[in-house]
Design a protein around this motif. Structure first.
Motif, short mmCIF file in Angstrom:
data_model
loop_
_atom_site.label_atom_id
_atom_site.label_comp_id
_atom_site.label_asym_id
_atom_site.label_seq_id
_atom_site.Cartn_x
_atom_site.Cartn_y
_atom_site.Cartn_z
N THR D 116 -8.78 7.05 -0.79
CA THR D 116 -7.49 6.69 -0.46
C THR D 116 -7.02 5.22 -1.18
O THR D 116 -6.10 5.12 -1.12
N THR D 117 -8.43 4.50 0.24
CA THR D 117 -7.07 3.56 0.82
C THR D 117 -7.22 2.71 -0.59
O THR D 117 -6.85 1.50 -1.10
N ARG D 120 -4.69 3.80 -2.90
CA ARG D 120 -3.78 3.18 -2.49
C ARG D 120 -2.64 1.79 -3.05
O ARG D 120 -2.31 1.53 -3.65
N TRP D 161 -4.28 15.20 -2.38
CA TRP D 161 -5.39 13.83 -2.07
C TRP D 161 -3.78 12.49 -2.20
O TRP D 161 -3.63 11.71 -1.82
N GLN D 163 -1.34 13.06 -1.83
CA GLN D 163 0.37 12.75 -1.03
C GLN D 163 -0.56 11.81 0.24
O GLN D 163 -0.19 11.42 0.70
N ALA D 164 -1.51 12.69 0.42
CA ALA D 164 -2.31 11.23 1.39
C ALA D 164 -2.12 9.78 0.91
O ALA D 164 -2.28 8.90 1.68
N ILE D 165 -2.52 10.32 -0.67
CA ILE D 165 -2.24 8.38 -0.86
C ILE D 165 -1.16 7.89 -0.71
O ILE D 165 -1.32 6.14 0.27
N ASN D 166 -0.23 8.75 -0.60
CA ASN D 166 1.37 8.41 -0.41
C ASN D 166 1.83 6.88 -1.05
O ASN D 166 2.68 6.10 -0.19
N GLU D 167 1.95 6.61 -2.18
CA GLU D 167 2.62 5.87 -2.66
C GLU D 167 3.05 6.79 -4.14
O GLU D 167 2.64 7.13 -5.04
#
Lengths: 279, 279, 279, 279
Positions: D116-117, D120, D161, D163-167
């Protein structure tokens, strides 16, 4: 695209039920209203049944958070937001909108930083309920000097701000009036993708020099000089399929009956959608 | 806290090797320099051995990205950043810093939005290499009107901006000169937590009214009027344990030899650290 | 560092007022409790006066959001969070904590993605009220296989998760028990910076093989085998200045009176802080 | 929608120039290739002229970063990414894609946090160059147990996922093969919005039980059992207007000439687009 109504332009509506009835009667697809109030009044199930029986969806709720004042005011609004978002979600509404004033009494750069944080926090809460946040840039020239310091008012600035906010569920509320008063063209719409647009407002402008167009002196779609056929065609071509909601801000409330104003709105929509060649 | 040197204040240094030698000779703990250049010159292993043999760490690198101009310039800088960050990481350096000019020729609010995005992108790259980004607010009053529009210059505004940027590895470069020219006190330091501070600069100011203090007319620590003992004690009390690096910007380069200036710097550090009661 | 109490370890406390009185009587600095309940009972001003007259601060509130179950449960919790955060803020509390179970019945990767989003949304709301979110990794081995799929339980994994969540106000709840059951050393603490630690729990473990240490079978500080002097010294050395709160989870509630247990807790704190050489 | 080619399915292509020529000759609109290599070979201006003269755009580049291995490997890739992104931008390409393996030898939850990091950070760099990142979920059942621990493979998991990455610039690479092997329907496409889809792959599957469909045993569009007319109609109806690129992974390279394979690809596209009723 969905034809939508807000209460701005329908005169002395009694309440949201009145808005919903007129929207249904005149074949609109969506209404913008306070979902939380509707759910509180009818309960979630009855509210959904009522909407369904009227053939309506809820286009957008307004952001119930004052993000332009001090921290305390903002925090008080934030306490209300999850409940408002939950109510919108319960009605299947996926949009929440707010507008950006083109000038501010705050120091502009600092206020931009603060507002970026605040709108991100709002967007984050809305995302938890599957709702997108639409930011409306506001074009009329007189508002650019209404308060001490210029803020932002163009499409490009707003897109840059949306990138700064950096939440995936933030996009534009694209209003024909602000498109026009910013001197934009159909080509500017063609450069957008539908995912950038959360919601659309439609209304028309008087035939005065664009610098003199007043924000709260709007006309019904097709009664003014904005190329609304081009506007709608542009949105259709890029694949926008969401609501196009009428929002007629006027100096004083129209004196005609809500029924007459709703009928007039329908006629206006028919005219500009036909001119645009969209069913 | 670590005692650090930058090349600002050491006169006509031949190169970074010269800076490193003087820093070591005069018992400093860290140097701020271009890690990428050092690694390119010596290779990673030899560079680390050299630093270790001199008893030095690298305090901070400068952000090699121009984030204040246009997109192209920014993108060109961004292409260099991962390499610079990798070099810093290879030397064990965990800090990268840039400064904020208090005014700008850009429209202030729009520039704040753009700069928020750009610094977030820089911070994100730095994070991939374990490096924090320090933002230096700049206090001297003359710079607040140097360009067309006021931007930001206070601690509070900078903390609000850091929150808007919203990357966990962004914090303050806290400079005694800007603390002083903003009229701040030891109590303002006490309100900070050490995690908010990425890096510290130390230097002193002439005895003129604070509104007249010029950014590039600084004195060595202890030779001016800033309460540097209070400054250091404040940082020590909140638990800050990172570098405190001298940065003496002057109208023209000092004529004394780098050796003499390094010796003077050491004496100045001894004086103010002793006054602060810190070993 | 501040000496803190939670209700875990004080037996049959009548209520939070009882906890506060005992904490004050036995010279503790902070209590972990439900700020919202306290503010609702006394009002903000009286609550603050009560805390002040007792010489106490509120160390942390618990996260009132169930982020491990389904969306609906999560959303219901989220609706409560702003109010809880506002209450904490009203009392000057800047910490909110939750724990991470080392295994889960959910598919591990998918649950990690969901939980990342959910905790980010929680953190974002907390940030609006100036509150940090502490995540407690949980070390006891038996919990790693308690549910179907392994999740995470180490310091390193938790730091990586905090980076994935990517909100600046998220850090660790660092608990001596989990430090011990993960086989960690004082050197592991030295690698942390104080900004990474939101809150600290202290308690002790029985003299059994570390793989057999049970999560809910804890001892008072100093009555077991954990090197709590090293633990406290490590935290002190990196500059941690926040609360260290006792949390004694036991199979059944201790039968001693809360007064006796509070006195015992004080004696235990005195012993381990003295052993650590911290006042 | 744009008809696109990749080199997967065209046999023994000599190089990207060969791919471009065949794509042009057989009336395709876009090609997926290594933009950096093309710009390096021809220069930015000549590369654009070549594309224009062939009537082609670049659909997507591949993500040149190994995000599934260790930190060092990831960082090395990250150093290359800005240059690759700049090259894509120079050619007007706005897409960069990578795929998600359905299982992993890493601990699943921890790897999800790390990935995820990392994604992103990749997305953040790409955003600086106006490029979106498409994540391809991979459906074939045999890959779900290929490595030690299950990761993710469904649309829903991938959206969670993202959404978790959020970019905001991260979306789906939607591949007909993975849609089919996940047992999805046209209704599942109808629930998407075009802004969620970055890129589309098209190819077909053999008539074997869906659990036995192999990832690298694909057929040309229309030569197998996938409802590609429904797939394309579904994408068209939600307003997707981007490329649909053929990607035919096979156990060994097809022996037919690239010319024959390109002609066959064109015939296949004609067939399925006609069946879908899309021009």
């Amino acid at each position: 695209m969905l034809r939508g109504l807000t209460n701005a332009g329908l005169g002395a509506l009694k309440n949201d039920e009145h808005l919903m009835e007129l929207a249904s009667q005149y074949s609109f697809d969506s209404v913008d209203l306070d979902a939380n109030s509707l759910v509180s009044r009818l309960g979630k199930d009855a509210a959904n049944e009522r909407l369904q029986s009227l053939g309506l969806t809820v286009g957008s709720i307004g952001l119930p958070v004052e993000w332009r004042a001090d921290d305390q005011k903002f925090q008080e609004g934030l306490e209300q937001l999850p409940k408002a978002a939950a109510a919108a979600q319960a009605l299947g509404c996926t949009r929440c909108c707010t507008y950006i004033l083109p000038s501010t009494d705050h120091a502009a750069a600092h206020f931009m930083a603060l507002a970026t944080t605040r709108l991100r926090q709002c967007a984050s809460i809305l995302a938890a309920f599957g709702i997108r946040l639409g930011l409306e840039f506001v074009g009329p020239h007189h508002l650019r000097t209404q308060w001490k310091n210029p803020f932002i008012w163009t499409l490009e600035e707003t897109l840059d701000w949306i990138q700064a906010i950096n939440e995936p569920n933030v996009g534009l509320l694209f209003d024909a009036y602000h498109w026009y008063t910013n001197g934009m063209t159909v080509e500017d719409i063609a450069r957008l993708s539908p995912g950038q647009i959360v919601h659309v407002h439609i209304n028309d402008a008087k035939d005065v020099p664009v610098e003199q167009v007043l924000d709260n002196d709007r006309l019904y779609p097709g009664e003014g000089v904005i190329d609304l056929a081009g506007f709608l065609r542009g949105l259709h071509r890029i694949g926008y399929q969401g609501p196009v909601a009428q929002e007629i801000l006027t100096p004083s409330q129209p004196e005609d009956s809500p029924e007459d104003l709703a009928a007039r709105s329908k006629a206006c929509f028919d005219q500009v959608f036909t001119a645009a060649g969209i069913e």
